[in-house]
Design an enzyme around this catalytic site. Sequence first.
Site, mmCIF file in Angstrom:
data_model
loop_
_atom_site.group_PDB
_atom_site.id
_atom_site.type_symbol
_atom_site.label_atom_id
_atom_site.label_comp_id
_atom_site.label_asym_id
_atom_site.label_seq_id
_atom_site.Cartn_x
_atom_site.Cartn_y
_atom_site.Cartn_z
ATOM 1 C CG LEU A 43 -1.760 -1.332 1.490
ATOM 2 C CD1 LEU A 43 -2.726 -1.193 2.567
ATOM 3 C CD2 LEU A 43 -2.609 -1.679 0.088
ATOM 4 C CB ALA A 66 -2.432 4.728 -2.500
ATOM 5 N N GLY A 67 -1.137 6.780 -0.364
ATOM 6 C CA GLY A 67 -1.559 7.840 0.699
ATOM 7 C C GLY A 67 -0.743 9.199 0.395
ATOM 8 C CD GLN A 114 -6.865 4.109 -1.879
ATOM 9 O OE1 GLN A 114 -5.812 4.166 -1.537
ATOM 10 N NE2 GLN A 114 -7.852 3.766 -1.177
ATOM 11 N N GLY A 154 -9.418 4.626 2.397
ATOM 12 C CA GLY A 154 -9.128 3.581 3.438
ATOM 13 C C GLY A 154 -8.387 2.422 2.770
ATOM 14 C CB THR A 155 -6.210 0.006 4.684
ATOM 15 O OG1 THR A 155 -7.287 -0.254 5.838
ATOM 16 C CG2 THR A 155 -5.319 0.732 5.341
ATOM 17 N N GLY A 166 -4.541 -1.067 17.276
ATOM 18 C CA GLY A 166 -5.111 -2.423 17.283
ATOM 19 C C GLY A 166 -4.613 -3.620 18.097
ATOM 20 C CG ASN A 193 -3.162 -4.855 12.742
ATOM 21 O OD1 ASN A 193 -2.084 -5.343 12.030
ATOM 22 N ND2 ASN A 193 -4.404 -4.428 12.231
ATOM 23 C CG HIS A 245 31.671 28.263 3.560
ATOM 24 N ND1 HIS A 245 31.071 28.558 2.084
ATOM 25 C CD2 HIS A 245 31.997 29.569 3.981
ATOM 26 C CE1 HIS A 245 31.267 29.505 2.020
ATOM 27 N NE2 HIS A 245 31.770 30.365 2.969
#
Length: 394
Positions: free
Chosen positions: A6, A8-9, A78, A83-84, A135, A160, A309
């Site tokens: 994943l 795409a975010g 996407q 969402g996932t 989670g 998770n 420098h």
Amino acid sequence: MHAVILAAGEGTRMRPLSGSLPKPMLPVSDRPLVAHTASAAVEAGADELVFVIGYEADTVREYFGDSYRGVPVEYAVQDEQLGTAHAVEQALEYVEGDFVVLNGDDLYDTAAVGSLFSHTPSLGAYTVSDPRPYGVFSLDGDRVTDVVEKPDDPPSDRVNVGAYHFPAEAAAWFDDVEMSERGEYEITDVVERLVAEREVRAVPVERWLGVGRPWELLEANEWKLGELDGRIEGKVHADAELEGRVVVEEGATVRSGVVIEGPALIREGATVGPNAYVRGATLVDEGAKVGHAVEVKNSVLSPGATIGHLSYVGDSVLGRDVNFGAGTKVANLRHDDDDVKFTVKGERTSTERRKFGVVAGDGVKTGINSSLSPGLRLNAGATTRPGETVDRDR
């Protein structure tokens, strides 16, 4: 075996670094962040990689092309980040049989990814001291019996981390996911169904890092630079001193009087010195320049970044083509010795780091002798005046 990654975010919490570059493509050691996950999947035995892309999608396509390390690559788009579960659903046309899903903006130890590939179904589980923000898995031995989101009274300390091995039949379940109160289709709905209907193994993840905010990009580089084996392929002056794990790629130049204390990576086209001091876990990316009498400590210099420098930069992240004028000094420690804070989505947030300097977006330019305060955010294209002290985000 297909590995769905994943990527795409937009990565709004990573601003200003993700203003025109997808978060998964930010530099971590010798490759983009997402390429470490892709490499782990290839080593685990993936037959095909499917990247779910969206924000600045062409950047991902250009890097990976149609194959990566000999493994075919496909892309699922996407268009809206909903969402996932919605992200995975876009990839399912390329998937046959069992499949693995991995977050493209997380780092996992390679052994854990291999173990995840070996067990169907399985979920990556990482041990944390405070599981309440995550989670959390309920466990019976190594079997997952339930998943509880952000519980006040966690059933375990195993959380998770966005690493899943789904059986083939789970592909059909993604179409059944309903939009959550947050307005997203969430993969946790599929995980909960999987746990209810199948015997699911918790695969121990020994090391994991979710890379969502700029200081976590520093942590990611500290991890991956520390795994490099030192080698010298570029030009290193005889008077330079290289200590520890230092990589100087072909086409890079280290001039006289330079001291580099690894882990450090000097990439192709980069120059260091003369008389510069590079220490800590530092990445000097392709075409970046560290000038005369500059000290850089524990920092990331993105491609094309220049530190003029007589400057000091510590615990900082510089975007592409940043130019720090001569004498620019970065402060990375508060006088009260408290953790440095940084602005994330409009709120000052603790980095939980005692030392943290500046995050400069692409194209930032500082005037000579600028002084920059700890936890400072300079948005893409921002400038400072010569001799200016900057203690507010710009």
